[in-house]
Design a protein around this motif. Structure first.
Motif, PDB file in Angstrom:
ATOM      1  N   ALA A 227       0.837  -1.200   0.000  1.00  0.00           N
ATOM      2  CA  ALA A 227       0.000   0.000   0.000  1.00  0.00           C
ATOM      3  C   ALA A 227       0.872   1.250   0.000  1.00  0.00           C
ATOM      4  O   ALA A 227       0.615   2.222  -0.737  1.00  0.00           O
ATOM      5  CB  ALA A 227      -0.926  -0.018   1.223  1.00  0.00           C
ATOM      6  N   SER A 228       1.926   1.243   0.821  1.00  0.00           N
ATOM      7  CA  SER A 228       2.832   2.393   0.863  1.00  0.00           C
ATOM      8  C   SER A 228       3.551   2.563  -0.460  1.00  0.00           C
ATOM      9  O   SER A 228       3.801   3.682  -0.912  1.00  0.00           O
ATOM     10  CB  SER A 228       3.865   2.206   1.977  1.00  0.00           C
ATOM     11  N   GLY A 229       3.899   1.433  -1.082  1.00  0.00           N
ATOM     12  CA  GLY A 229       4.579   1.485  -2.371  1.00  0.00           C
ATOM     13  C   GLY A 229       3.701   2.098  -3.442  1.00  0.00           C
ATOM     14  O   GLY A 229       4.154   2.905  -4.266  1.00  0.00           O
ATOM     15  N   GLU A 230       2.439   1.755  -3.405  1.00  0.00           N
ATOM     16  CA  GLU A 230       1.491   2.288  -4.386  1.00  0.00           C
ATOM     17  C   GLU A 230       1.391   3.806  -4.252  1.00  0.00           C
ATOM     18  O   GLU A 230       1.487   4.550  -5.228  1.00  0.00           O
ATOM     19  CB  GLU A 230       0.126   1.621  -4.150  1.00  0.00           C
ATOM     20  N   LYS A 231       1.245   4.239  -3.013  1.00  0.00           N
ATOM     21  CA  LYS A 231       1.120   5.665  -2.750  1.00  0.00           C
ATOM     22  C   LYS A 231       2.377   6.414  -3.199  1.00  0.00           C
ATOM     23  O   LYS A 231       2.310   7.434  -3.904  1.00  0.00           O
ATOM     24  CB  LYS A 231       0.901   5.848  -1.235  1.00  0.00           C
ATOM     25  N   ALA A 232       3.526   5.868  -2.825  1.00  0.00           N
ATOM     26  CA  ALA A 232       4.793   6.518  -3.157  1.00  0.00           C
ATOM     27  C   ALA A 232       4.981   6.585  -4.675  1.00  0.00           C
ATOM     28  O   ALA A 232       5.470   7.589  -5.215  1.00  0.00           O
ATOM     29  CB  ALA A 232       5.948   5.753  -2.513  1.00  0.00           C
ATOM     30  N   MET A 233       4.563   5.535  -5.363  1.00  0.00           N
ATOM     31  CA  MET A 233       4.730   5.503  -6.816  1.00  0.00           C
ATOM     32  C   MET A 233       3.890   6.589  -7.478  1.00  0.00           C
ATOM     33  O   MET A 233       4.346   7.259  -8.410  1.00  0.00           O
ATOM     34  CB  MET A 233       4.320   4.127  -7.336  1.00  0.00           C
ATOM     35  N   HIS A 234       2.679   6.772  -6.979  1.00  0.00           N
ATOM     36  CA  HIS A 234       1.827   7.830  -7.551  1.00  0.00           C
ATOM     37  C   HIS A 234       2.473   9.205  -7.351  1.00  0.00           C
ATOM     38  O   HIS A 234       2.530  10.019  -8.271  1.00  0.00           O
ATOM     39  CB  HIS A 234       0.432   7.791  -6.914  1.00  0.00           C
ATOM     40  N   GLU A 235       2.981   9.442  -6.146  1.00  0.00           N
ATOM     41  CA  GLU A 235       3.669  10.708  -5.879  1.00  0.00           C
ATOM     42  C   GLU A 235       4.794  10.929  -6.872  1.00  0.00           C
ATOM     43  O   GLU A 235       4.946  12.006  -7.463  1.00  0.00           O
ATOM     44  CB  GLU A 235       4.310  10.677  -4.484  1.00  0.00           C
ATOM     45  N   LEU A 236       5.581   9.869  -7.016  1.00  0.00           N
ATOM     46  CA  LEU A 236       6.773   9.939  -7.848  1.00  0.00           C
ATOM     47  C   LEU A 236       6.406  10.260  -9.291  1.00  0.00           C
ATOM     48  O   LEU A 236       7.017  11.129  -9.926  1.00  0.00           O
ATOM     49  CB  LEU A 236       7.460   8.579  -7.767  1.00  0.00           C
ATOM     50  N   LEU A 237       5.402   9.565  -9.814  1.00  0.00           N
ATOM     51  CA  LEU A 237       5.061   9.722 -11.221  1.00  0.00           C
ATOM     52  C   LEU A 237       4.367  11.053 -11.485  1.00  0.00           C
ATOM     53  O   LEU A 237       4.450  11.614 -12.584  1.00  0.00           O
ATOM     54  CB  LEU A 237       4.186   8.558 -11.687  1.00  0.00           C
ATOM     55  N   THR A 238       3.686  11.538 -10.462  1.00  0.00           N
ATOM     56  CA  THR A 238       3.020  12.828 -10.621  1.00  0.00           C
ATOM     57  C   THR A 238       4.053  13.951 -10.642  1.00  0.00           C
ATOM     58  O   THR A 238       4.030  14.825 -11.506  1.00  0.00           O
ATOM     59  CB  THR A 238       2.029  13.055  -9.458  1.00  0.00           C
ATOM     60  N   SER A 239       4.979  13.899  -9.688  1.00  0.00           N
ATOM     61  CA  SER A 239       5.949  14.991  -9.604  1.00  0.00           C
ATOM     62  C   SER A 239       7.065  14.869 -10.643  1.00  0.00           C
ATOM     63  O   SER A 239       7.657  15.870 -11.038  1.00  0.00           O
ATOM     64  CB  SER A 239       6.541  15.062  -8.192  1.00  0.00           C
ATOM     65  N   HIS A 240       7.340  13.646 -11.072  1.00  0.00           N
ATOM     66  CA  HIS A 240       8.445  13.461 -12.023  1.00  0.00           C
ATOM     67  C   HIS A 240       8.038  12.547 -13.177  1.00  0.00           C
ATOM     68  O   HIS A 240       8.498  11.411 -13.272  1.00  0.00           O
ATOM     69  CB  HIS A 240       9.665  12.880 -11.298  1.00  0.00           C
ATOM     70  N   PRO A 241       7.207  13.035 -14.061  1.00  0.00           N
ATOM     71  CA  PRO A 241       6.682  12.191 -15.145  1.00  0.00           C
ATOM     72  C   PRO A 241       7.761  11.714 -16.106  1.00  0.00           C
ATOM     73  O   PRO A 241       7.524  10.797 -16.886  1.00  0.00           O
ATOM     74  CB  PRO A 241       5.672  13.101 -15.853  1.00  0.00           C
ATOM     75  N   GLU A 242       8.949  12.297 -16.008  1.00  0.00           N
ATOM     76  CA  GLU A 242      10.024  11.877 -16.918  1.00  0.00           C
ATOM     77  C   GLU A 242      10.673  10.562 -16.503  1.00  0.00           C
ATOM     78  O   GLU A 242      11.450   9.975 -17.260  1.00  0.00           O
ATOM     79  CB  GLU A 242      11.086  12.983 -16.996  1.00  0.00           C
TER      80      GLU A 242
END
Lengths: 336, 336
Positions: free
Chosen positions: A225-240
């Motif tokens: 669950a934490s991984g999912e949340k962190a991944m969304h943050e990551l992809l939102t802030s750094h789409p590259e």
DNA sequence: TTGAAAGCGCTAACAG
DNA sequence: CTGTTAGCGCTTTCAA
């Protein structure tokens, strides 16, 4: 609960002295065949099983080995615990298991309780605040093997995996595939493993001659669950970002789920690397590329060091191994 | 290994008698505050921890509970073991763990060893050939709770899950979605759980007024590789199948992989239901619809029954629960 | 080869 | 309230 038969009753039934009955158990060569048979018959008839408590009082080695870990339900530990159990079984020994949940107070309590049980030794995954506990242990001169933790000053043996190197090869892998913008989903910065893995990530980044842009985020816990949340943050802030390294497999599973929710293909759009190689890593729909920690060898080695007590403390660091499966590939830009 | 300090040394250092020191530990109310302080100071100074071995000799309840399961590394057991450990910890008790791998001889050996340790009781997942072991246990009158097994004649408590009912609701679910040709990937016909689940499947089939065509295949082991193989067999021999029930989640994960290899969408082309609800079931890319066994409650209840020893043996069967996730849907033919 | 006896650490019963 | 003592099951001298 009925009192179980004692060696005294065995001796009486066999018509021999208590000492002779004891010799049948511990020094059968000192006893004549005839009396030995008599005593063995009595043992069978009564269903006598020698009491370890009585035995231990005479300072005979205990058959119990304390095992203190962070959390038994965590696959990393349960796979290791299984190996420990299997190794100990060869010597008729048993693991006595306790979980700390990372709480140093609880760890100290468990240690006291296990010392009270007069275990033969302790396999311990020390928490960060374990100084106090370790002092208790060295003052008792009881055999200790640190587990999943490098050796400390005090001459205890230790088995661990080179976390830093593991993180390094994960990033090297993504780099060599052609990824340049890499995300790093780490666990809480307070735990030693997370710190060590970050060092490896940084080392890789430096070695890349600044070809890499790395972004680290911290997951609250080491779960999906934490991984999912962190991944969304990551992809939102750094789409590259095209490649992500997760500090364990559960985080990676969560990261895969997040990618999928965003309709990103794995590995077509994004590559994911885990850490641990738990059993399910290979069983996922997209089998996970991951840094393998040899849990079984870790467990077996820890148990072996504990029982064998080598003359000098050993600090054994296993080398992690990259297991390439299907969750990683070159980024789109590198393909024809 | 240095001899740890004994209560005698504590008494000597505190300048009191051995009995008084003992009273400080066991009946502090009988001791004056002043002497209690003195004794406690001595305890601290020496780092004294009472020996459980000496204590047990005086027939004080042991703090060790034997736990014998099929395989500690199996998530079903490790999740339950974790709950057992947590419950026991409240009473300063510990699980002493052994795995049988289903071997009755090994089971009997482990039981003897645990009885020698004078554990307070035993939580046991009996293998099929366990009659001998159980006789040993009843003759000893030691508390036993059977785990993942319904009660036997001999008045031992037991906690289990209604496997038959679980299989029934899995098939009912597929039936109610509209599936008519259903595959059943079961484990080895020799293990009790597999037998019970088959009964449930058959019961559901009968209840369907012959609307269902069921095909059972047996996987060699309860793991993903066996599930994958079995799924391929099933789909090759019975291409009309649109829904599959697997006797555990690992088999289901393998079945999903096989479906994917054949380019079958889950759940668009084929629905899959598992059994257990291990932690990863919800974390899969396609979260798995599965029959949940409450491992935590099973473990907690077993530990509780063991420590509390109710006047009459209890046979507690938990009701399994269907957890609908994304791996099941109506078959194509039922959709518009 | 066997038996008798001491004593491991502790609790509990009893006496003071 | 505190001290003395027996004895739990066992192994290990030591003597016979």
């Amino acid at each position: 609960m009925k009192r179980p038969p004692s060696i005294r009753e065995v001796a009486q039934l066999a018509g021999v002295s208590l000492g002779t009955a004891s010799n049948v158990l511990n020094h059968p060569e000192r006893v004549s065949t005839a009396t030995r048979k008599k005593v063995e018959a009595a043992i069978d008839e009564l269903g006598f099983i020698p009491s370890e408590a009585g035995r231990r009082l005479r300072r005979v080695d205990s058959k119990l080995v304390g095992v203190i870990v962070f959390d038994v339900a965590n696959p990393f530990f349960s796979e290791a615990a299984s190996a420990i159990e299997a190794y100990l079984a060869q010597f008729s020994c048993f693991p006595v298991i306790g979980s700390t949940g990372g709480d140093p107070t609880r760890e100290a309590d468990l240690l006291r309780l296990l010392l009270g049980q007069e275990v033969r030794g302790i396999i311990l995954t020390p928490s960060s605040g374990a100084a106090e506990s370790l002092k208790l242990l060295s003052s008792r001169r009881i055999p200790v093997v640190l587990f999943d933790h490098p050796a400390l000053e005090d001459g205890m043996s230790a088995v661990s995996v080179d976390d830093t190197r593991g993180a390094e090869i994960a990033i090297e892998h993504l780099h060599s595939l052609g990824h340049r913008h890499i995300g790093f989903i780490n666990g809480s910065a307070r735990v030693r493993q997370a710190q060590a893995r970050r060092v490896g990530v940084e080392r890789s980044a430096r070695a890349s001659h600044n070809e890499l842009t790395l972004t680290e985020v911290h997951a609250a816990r080491f779960d999906a669950a934490s991984g999912e949340k962190a991944m969304h943050e990551l992809l939102t802030s750094h789409p590259e970002i095209t490649g992500v390294f997760c500090a364990n497999d559960s985080l990676a599973i969560g990261a895969m789920r997040a990618a999928r929710q965003r309709n990103l293909g794995i590995p077509q759009d994004i590559s994911i690397v885990g850490f641990d190689d738990i059993d399910v890593a290979r069983e996922l729909i997209t089998p996970l590329t991951t840094v393998r920690q040899p849990m079984t060898e870790l467990g077996t080695t820890a148990a072996q060091l504990l029982l064998e007590q080598p003359a000098h403390a050993q600090d054994i660091a296993f080398v992690p191994e990259l297991i390439v499966r299907e969750s990683t590939a070159p980024p789109r830009s590198w393909r024809i």
